[in-house]
Design a protein around this motif. Structure first.
Motif, mmCIF file in Angstrom:
data_model
loop_
_atom_site.group_PDB
_atom_site.id
_atom_site.type_symbol
_atom_site.label_atom_id
_atom_site.label_comp_id
_atom_site.label_asym_id
_atom_site.label_seq_id
_atom_site.Cartn_x
_atom_site.Cartn_y
_atom_site.Cartn_z
ATOM 1 N N VAL A 1 -6.568 3.133 5.681
ATOM 2 C CA VAL A 1 -5.886 2.875 4.778
ATOM 3 C C VAL A 1 -7.103 2.697 3.527
ATOM 4 C CG1 VAL A 1 -4.474 1.575 3.255
ATOM 5 C CG2 VAL A 1 -3.639 2.316 5.449
ATOM 6 N N TRP A 2 -8.017 1.683 4.251
ATOM 7 C CA TRP A 2 -9.285 1.673 3.279
ATOM 8 C C TRP A 2 -9.912 2.930 3.122
ATOM 9 C CZ3 TRP A 2 -12.219 -3.378 1.777
ATOM 10 C CH2 TRP A 2 -12.960 -3.230 1.447
ATOM 11 N N ASP A 3 -10.417 3.764 3.544
ATOM 12 C CA ASP A 3 -11.009 4.793 3.434
ATOM 13 C C ASP A 3 -9.906 5.729 2.675
ATOM 14 O OD1 ASP A 3 -13.335 3.944 5.273
ATOM 15 O OD2 ASP A 3 -12.300 5.604 6.801
ATOM 16 N N ALA A 4 -8.651 5.986 2.480
ATOM 17 C CA ALA A 4 -8.510 6.373 1.454
ATOM 18 C C ALA A 4 -8.036 5.746 -0.121
ATOM 19 C CB ALA A 4 -6.333 6.547 2.491
ATOM 20 N N ILE A 5 -7.630 4.537 0.359
ATOM 21 C CA ILE A 5 -7.813 4.073 -0.835
ATOM 22 C C ILE A 5 -9.552 4.250 -1.462
ATOM 23 C CG2 ILE A 5 -7.938 1.698 -2.243
ATOM 24 C CD1 ILE A 5 -6.068 1.015 0.018
ATOM 25 N N MET A 6 -10.613 4.479 -1.074
ATOM 26 C CA MET A 6 -11.829 4.277 -1.012
ATOM 27 C C MET A 6 -11.813 5.432 -2.070
ATOM 28 S SD MET A 6 -13.577 1.657 -1.042
ATOM 29 C CE MET A 6 -15.377 1.527 -1.246
ATOM 30 N N ALA A 7 -11.466 6.487 -0.785
ATOM 31 C CA ALA A 7 -11.462 8.291 -1.786
ATOM 32 C C ALA A 7 -10.348 8.738 -2.819
ATOM 33 C CB ALA A 7 -10.856 8.833 -0.152
ATOM 34 N N ASP B 1 -0.669 8.262 5.415
ATOM 35 C CA ASP B 1 -0.888 8.503 7.248
ATOM 36 C C ASP B 1 -1.069 8.010 8.502
ATOM 37 O OD1 ASP B 1 -3.346 10.259 5.912
ATOM 38 O OD2 ASP B 1 -4.323 8.275 5.519
ATOM 39 N N GLY B 2 1.034 8.121 8.658
ATOM 40 C CA GLY B 2 1.196 6.966 9.867
ATOM 41 C C GLY B 2 1.648 5.745 9.950
ATOM 42 N N ALA B 3 1.231 5.064 8.908
ATOM 43 C CA ALA B 3 1.485 3.854 8.971
ATOM 44 C C ALA B 3 2.286 3.192 8.039
ATOM 45 C CB ALA B 3 -0.047 3.436 8.882
ATOM 46 N N THR B 4 2.796 2.256 8.035
ATOM 47 C CA THR B 4 3.971 1.912 7.020
ATOM 48 C C THR B 4 2.850 0.582 6.896
ATOM 49 O OG1 THR B 4 6.238 1.807 8.731
ATOM 50 C CG2 THR B 4 6.211 0.310 7.422
ATOM 51 N N LEU B 5 3.600 0.839 5.353
ATOM 52 C CA LEU B 5 3.044 -0.441 4.765
ATOM 53 C C LEU B 5 4.268 -0.772 3.551
ATOM 54 C CD1 LEU B 5 -0.011 1.812 3.291
ATOM 55 C CD2 LEU B 5 0.347 1.157 5.004
ATOM 56 N N THR B 6 3.444 -2.843 3.355
ATOM 57 C CA THR B 6 4.035 -3.505 2.618
ATOM 58 C C THR B 6 3.409 -3.387 1.021
ATOM 59 O OG1 THR B 6 5.117 -4.479 4.149
ATOM 60 C CG2 THR B 6 5.210 -5.223 1.618
ATOM 61 N N VAL B 7 3.637 -2.488 0.314
ATOM 62 C CA VAL B 7 2.654 -2.731 -0.696
ATOM 63 C C VAL B 7 3.441 -3.564 -2.352
ATOM 64 C CG1 VAL B 7 2.208 -1.153 -3.067
ATOM 65 C CG2 VAL B 7 2.713 -0.430 -0.485
ATOM 66 N N CYS B 8 3.165 -4.467 -2.403
ATOM 67 C CA CYS B 8 3.036 -5.606 -3.013
ATOM 68 C C CYS B 8 2.742 -5.727 -4.516
ATOM 69 C CB CYS B 8 2.941 -7.294 -2.513
ATOM 70 S SG CYS B 8 3.239 -6.938 -0.534
ATOM 71 N N ARG B 9 3.578 -6.054 -5.514
ATOM 72 C CA ARG B 9 2.553 -5.705 -7.077
ATOM 73 C C ARG B 9 2.382 -7.888 -7.066
ATOM 74 N NH1 ARG B 9 1.508 -5.061 -10.742
ATOM 75 N NH2 ARG B 9 3.243 -5.023 -12.531
#
Length: 363
Positions: free
Chosen positions: A207-213, A178-186
């Motif tokens: 981002v929270w809303d997208a993950i919840m959905a 959604d236009g945001a740059t994220l760092t996705v860490c394992r």
């Protein structure tokens, strides 16, 4: 004291969160509609999402940034490559733990640090105090949110959003959502397969809303720091301020695997080498209740009528349905021994064991 708030504070209020103070931040302890036990179960069996934006964020940038950190922190930064993460400790000269933290190596000249909330300013202060003039060390505590998506269904939840999920444990990947740059860490603090997302603060709600959905079909639950504590205790993961402190060193906490013993330099090296060689300091061990006792921090541990240590962390394990604890014990105590814990005046029996108390599924 005025408490800091996460960018997701309004979402927590909407979900009926019970809030508590953590390291100067007002954060969710648990949510309405289930509480700690339901949230714990969601992470062990499905997927849960935690707001851990109270965790610190700091950058170290400039020529030789990684090499400088290698001279300061316990672990050997040269064990990892760009795109990888590492657990390490910041110690004082006496070997006590100022904080435990995660290093994210972007390049030799660019490193992200994630310390604990209450200790971020002190870690940054110490690094700034000794840094060469060509390094820039910046406290970014309020610039980013951190969301932890943890559990067996975490991979499917994030994959549905087009986020990277196949990278190795203790590594990270950059992504867009959604236009945001994220760092996705394992990475994570639960013992389950999971991910921690470092998100610009102004994108945290989206981002929270997208993950919840995305996790709805997997019955995703918002989880508070109460469940985070029961989950980490079941894994025997230390908590700074209880199982680690200026009085409890990495040697005492059995964290020698996070120390680069062959390095010529790091803060506290001489003191830690002396502790390791002397073999006299007490050691952190696990306790599992034989009966129905629930140990809590600072309760005394005894064996043969003599006090042999003190509980540092203790809780009811929702997975095992019995009490588990971490305790700093004299070296006269061994795995397999039975000890007693003074639980409000009752001598409750516990068995000494080696954590984790439940099987890890991080990888």
């Amino acid at each position: 004291m005025t408490l800091a708030h996460s960018p997701l504070h309004a979402r927590h209020l909407e979900l009926g969160a019970k809030l508590a103070e953590f390291g100067g931040w007002e954060m969710p302890l648990e949510y309405a509609g289930g509480g700690v036990l339901a949230e714990h179960k969601a992470v062990r069996e499905g997927v849960g999402i935690f707001d851990v934006s109270h965790l610190g964020k700091a950058t170290v940038q400039g020529p030789g940034a990684a090499a400088y950190l290698d001279r300061c922190l316990t672990n050997a930064v040269d064990r990892i490559a760009p795109g990888q993460a590492q657990y390490t400790l910041c110690c004082d000269d006496d070997g006590g733990v100022v904080d435990d933290l995660i290093v994210y190596l972007r390049s030799d000249d660019d490193v992200l640090l994630v310390p604990n909330a209450a200790n971020t300013a002190e870690v940054v202060r110490r690094l700034v105090e000794r840094a060469p003039g060509d390094l820039t060390i910046t406290d970014r505590h309020h610039d980013f949110a951190v969301l932890a998506v943890q559990g067996p269904r975490s991979e499917e939840t994030l994959a549905q959003l087009g986020l990277p999920v196949s990278h190795d444990y203790m590594s990270y990947a950059e992504a867009q959502l959604d236009g945001a740059t994220l760092t996705v860490c394992r990475t994570g603090y639960t013992g389950e397969r999971g991910y921690e997302l470092v998100v610009p603060a102004d994108s945290a709600v989206a981002v929270w809303d997208a993950i919840m959905a995305g996790g709805e079909e997997h019955a995703i639950r918002a989880c508070g720091l109460g469940a985070r504590d029961t989950l980490r205790t079941e894994m025997g993961y230390p908590l700074h301020g209880q199982d680690l402190s200026l009085e409890i060193s990495p040697v005492m906490a059995r964290l020698g695997w996070a120390v680069g013993w062959d390095k010529p330099e790091f803060w506290g090296r001489d003191a830690l080498l002396a502790q390791r060689q002397a073999g006299e300091v007490p050691l952190l061990r696990g306790l599992v209740a034989v009966g129905r006792g629930i140990a809590r921090p600072h309760m005394a541990v005894a064996a043969g009528g003599a006090e042999v240590g003190e509980v540092t962390s203790g809780t009811f394990s929702p997975t095992l349905r019995r009490g588990v604890a971490l305790a700093l014990l004299d070296r006269t105590v061994s795995v397999g021994d039975e000890v007693t814990v003074d639980v409000r005046g009752r001598a409750e029996p516990f068995r000494v064991t080696a954590p984790p108390f439940v099987e890890s599924s991080t990888r």
